[in-house]
Design a protein around this motif. Structure first.
Motif, PDB file in Angstrom:
ATOM      1  N   PHE A 107       0.826  -0.922  -0.055  1.00  0.00           N
ATOM      2  CA  PHE A 107      -0.080   0.189   0.187  1.00  0.00           C
ATOM      3  C   PHE A 107       0.888   1.317  -0.049  1.00  0.00           C
ATOM      4  N   ASN A 108       1.897   1.360   0.885  1.00  0.00           N
ATOM      5  CA  ASN A 108       2.556   2.430   1.065  1.00  0.00           C
ATOM      6  C   ASN A 108       3.533   2.606  -0.332  1.00  0.00           C
ATOM      7  N   LEU A 109       4.119   1.493  -0.835  1.00  0.00           N
ATOM      8  CA  LEU A 109       4.799   1.645  -2.069  1.00  0.00           C
ATOM      9  C   LEU A 109       4.019   2.468  -3.125  1.00  0.00           C
ATOM     10  N   TYR A 110       2.678   1.717  -3.280  1.00  0.00           N
ATOM     11  CA  TYR A 110       1.867   2.322  -4.534  1.00  0.00           C
ATOM     12  C   TYR A 110       1.602   3.474  -4.055  1.00  0.00           C
ATOM     13  N   ASN A 111       1.128   4.021  -3.034  1.00  0.00           N
ATOM     14  CA  ASN A 111       0.665   5.521  -2.626  1.00  0.00           C
ATOM     15  C   ASN A 111       1.809   6.631  -2.723  1.00  0.00           C
ATOM     16  N   ALA A 112       3.102   6.284  -2.273  1.00  0.00           N
ATOM     17  CA  ALA A 112       4.237   7.126  -2.434  1.00  0.00           C
ATOM     18  C   ALA A 112       4.540   7.256  -3.957  1.00  0.00           C
ATOM     19  N   LEU A 113       4.617   6.049  -4.557  1.00  0.00           N
ATOM     20  CA  LEU A 113       5.096   6.187  -6.047  1.00  0.00           C
ATOM     21  C   LEU A 113       4.164   7.052  -6.836  1.00  0.00           C
ATOM     22  N   THR A 114       2.911   6.784  -6.517  1.00  0.00           N
ATOM     23  CA  THR A 114       2.025   7.582  -7.450  1.00  0.00           C
ATOM     24  C   THR A 114       2.253   9.244  -7.028  1.00  0.00           C
ATOM     25  N   ILE A 115       2.478   9.546  -5.781  1.00  0.00           N
ATOM     26  CA  ILE A 115       2.625  10.991  -5.435  1.00  0.00           C
ATOM     27  C   ILE A 115       3.947  11.346  -6.129  1.00  0.00           C
ATOM     28  N   ASP A 116       4.772  10.548  -6.188  1.00  0.00           N
ATOM     29  CA  ASP A 116       6.077  10.934  -7.041  1.00  0.00           C
ATOM     30  C   ASP A 116       6.069  11.235  -8.209  1.00  0.00           C
ATOM     31  N   LEU A 117       5.150  10.289  -8.913  1.00  0.00           N
ATOM     32  CA  LEU A 117       4.899  10.435 -10.213  1.00  0.00           C
ATOM     33  C   LEU A 117       4.360  11.964 -10.701  1.00  0.00           C
ATOM     34  N   VAL A 118       3.415  12.103  -9.955  1.00  0.00           N
ATOM     35  CA  VAL A 118       2.646  13.454  -9.951  1.00  0.00           C
ATOM     36  C   VAL A 118       3.682  14.535  -9.715  1.00  0.00           C
ATOM     37  N   LEU A 119       4.344  14.713  -8.500  1.00  0.00           N
ATOM     38  CA  LEU A 119       5.435  15.652  -8.361  1.00  0.00           C
ATOM     39  C   LEU A 119       6.475  15.732  -9.694  1.00  0.00           C
ATOM     40  N   GLN A 120       6.767  14.622 -10.215  1.00  0.00           N
ATOM     41  CA  GLN A 120       7.701  14.844 -11.377  1.00  0.00           C
ATOM     42  C   GLN A 120       7.237  15.679 -12.358  1.00  0.00           C
ATOM     43  N   GLU A 121       5.930  15.753 -12.817  1.00  0.00           N
ATOM     44  CA  GLU A 121       5.394  16.444 -13.988  1.00  0.00           C
ATOM     45  C   GLU A 121       4.576  17.562 -13.406  1.00  0.00           C
ATOM     46  N   PHE A 122       4.310  17.942 -12.157  1.00  0.00           N
ATOM     47  CA  PHE A 122       3.615  19.115 -11.807  1.00  0.00           C
ATOM     48  C   PHE A 122       4.075  20.334 -12.182  1.00  0.00           C
ATOM     49  N   PRO A 123       3.270  21.130 -12.668  1.00  0.00           N
ATOM     50  CA  PRO A 123       1.537  21.251 -12.557  1.00  0.00           C
ATOM     51  C   PRO A 123       0.961  20.405 -13.670  1.00  0.00           C
ATOM     52  N   VAL A 124       0.105  19.374 -13.243  1.00  0.00           N
ATOM     53  CA  VAL A 124      -0.873  18.667 -14.226  1.00  0.00           C
ATOM     54  C   VAL A 124      -2.160  18.892 -13.439  1.00  0.00           C
ATOM     55  N   ASP A 125      -3.347  18.718 -14.172  1.00  0.00           N
ATOM     56  CA  ASP A 125      -4.738  18.725 -13.543  1.00  0.00           C
ATOM     57  C   ASP A 125      -5.141  17.135 -13.491  1.00  0.00           C
ATOM     58  N   SER A 126      -4.646  16.201 -13.955  1.00  0.00           N
ATOM     59  CA  SER A 126      -4.961  14.953 -13.805  1.00  0.00           C
ATOM     60  C   SER A 126      -3.741  14.035 -13.950  1.00  0.00           C
ATOM     61  N   ILE A 127      -3.759  12.940 -13.072  1.00  0.00           N
ATOM     62  CA  ILE A 127      -2.675  11.797 -13.318  1.00  0.00           C
ATOM     63  C   ILE A 127      -2.853  11.039 -14.524  1.00  0.00           C
ATOM     64  N   LYS A 128      -3.986  11.300 -15.342  1.00  0.00           N
ATOM     65  CA  LYS A 128      -3.857  10.557 -16.528  1.00  0.00           C
ATOM     66  C   LYS A 128      -2.973  11.306 -17.468  1.00  0.00           C
ATOM     67  N   LYS A 129      -2.596  12.339 -17.119  1.00  0.00           N
ATOM     68  CA  LYS A 129      -1.628  13.137 -18.189  1.00  0.00           C
ATOM     69  C   LYS A 129      -0.246  13.107 -17.747  1.00  0.00           C
ATOM     70  N   VAL A 130       0.067  12.444 -16.607  1.00  0.00           N
ATOM     71  CA  VAL A 130       1.254  11.932 -16.134  1.00  0.00           C
ATOM     72  C   VAL A 130       2.033  11.051 -17.174  1.00  0.00           C
ATOM     73  N   ARG A 131       2.985  11.074 -17.756  1.00  0.00           N
ATOM     74  CA  ARG A 131       3.406  10.163 -18.723  1.00  0.00           C
ATOM     75  C   ARG A 131       2.437   9.745 -19.765  1.00  0.00           C
ATOM     76  N   GLY A 132       1.554  10.749 -19.893  1.00  0.00           N
ATOM     77  CA  GLY A 132       0.499  10.354 -20.905  1.00  0.00           C
ATOM     78  C   GLY A 132       0.679  10.879 -22.421  1.00  0.00           C
TER      79      GLY A 132
END
Length: 268
Positions: A107-132
């Motif tokens: 659980f913690n790995l999944y959630n931390a990894l998801t946050i990290d992915l968003v931070l890498q490409e922030f600002p975005v308005d949806s995670i669907k646009k991360v690496r999209g």
């Protein structure tokens, strides 16, 4: 059409998805164990999750709408702490952990990894646009971490390990995909000692919130999670609704009229 998990058909630029009662549930990833030693457990306790706890304490807030959100704009400057935590988790062999500690680990790995992915490409308005991109609806199938010598994606963690190994519908309340429509990002990392209590509490919070379930004059409107992963909640819609009502103070009457989901980023 590629397989989707916590994602749905969207036209380019839209951050909100509303899925009909008979939407793309058949296209959602099934629970299938991936190759690897993921059903093996040891006697080890929780690895150190304090870095994630400190990160969440600094940047997680609950909005006026009752949705847990993250201050991504502020957290960008603190990404190194999360990177260090993810590196530390990848050095842990989850098969050495006791079963509850292993579940919390994933659980913690999944959630931390998801946050990290968003931070890498922030600002975005949806995670669907991360690496999209034109033919990519998000980062879920990308190999992102190496655990026990095996490269894994977010889909691998959720649908290839957590769901088939534990077979617990409450998994869907614990993993967070950085969307408003998703069950809340918990305030603290998961740990073995209070895992059952925390999972039940997460299920209650989501089932009681309108984005999880609400009554209308035409029947119940549920989160699309209950459609996409109906196999985990019950054999039919009546059973799914019974699952939801089992976590509510006041039951919502059937039938299920529709499902919806908000893909907007859970940003504060």
């Amino acid at each position: 059409m590629s397989m989707i998990d916590r994602r749905s058909f969207l036209t380019a630029g839209l951050a909100v998805a509303v899925i009909g009662a008979h939407g793309p549930a058949a296209a959602a990833p099934k629970s299938r164990l991936i190759s690897g030693p993921w059903q093996q457990f040891g006697a080890g306790g929780d690895p150190d999750h304090s870095a994630l706890g400190a990160f969440l304490n600094s940047y997680r807030v609950v909005g006026s709408d009752g949705v847990a959100r993250l201050k991504y704009g502020q957290a960008v400057q603190d990404g190194a702490r999360l990177d260090g935590y993810l590196s530390a988790l990848q050095s842990v062999d989850p098969t050495s952990l006791a079963r509850p500690a292993a579940m919390a680990y994933w659980f913690n790995l999944y959630n931390a990894l998801t946050i990290d992915l968003v931070l890498q490409e922030f600002p975005v308005d949806s995670i669907k646009k991360v690496r999209g991109g034109l033919f990519n609806t998000g980062p879920w199938t990308d190999k992102l971490v190496t655990v026990a010598g095996q490269e894994l994606s977010l889909d691998d963690i959720e649908h290839g390990i957590l769901r088939p190994v534990w077979q617990d519908a409450r998994i869907h309340y614990a993993v967070n995909c950085a969307a408003v429509g998703c069950p809340d990002l918990d305030a603290q990392p998961f740990v073995a000692g209070d895992l059952e209590r925390r999972l039940d509490a997460a299920a209650r919070r989501y089932a009681e919130h309108p984005r999880g379930a609400r009554a209308t004059s035409d029947g119940a409107v549920l989160s699309s999670i209950y459609d996409w992963f109906a196999e985990d909640f019950g054999p039919n819609e009546d059973a799914v609704l019974a699952h939801v009502n089992g976590y509510r103070a006041a039951a919502i009457p059937g039938p299920v009229d529709d499902y919806n989901y908000d893909w907007g980023l859970n940003a504060a």
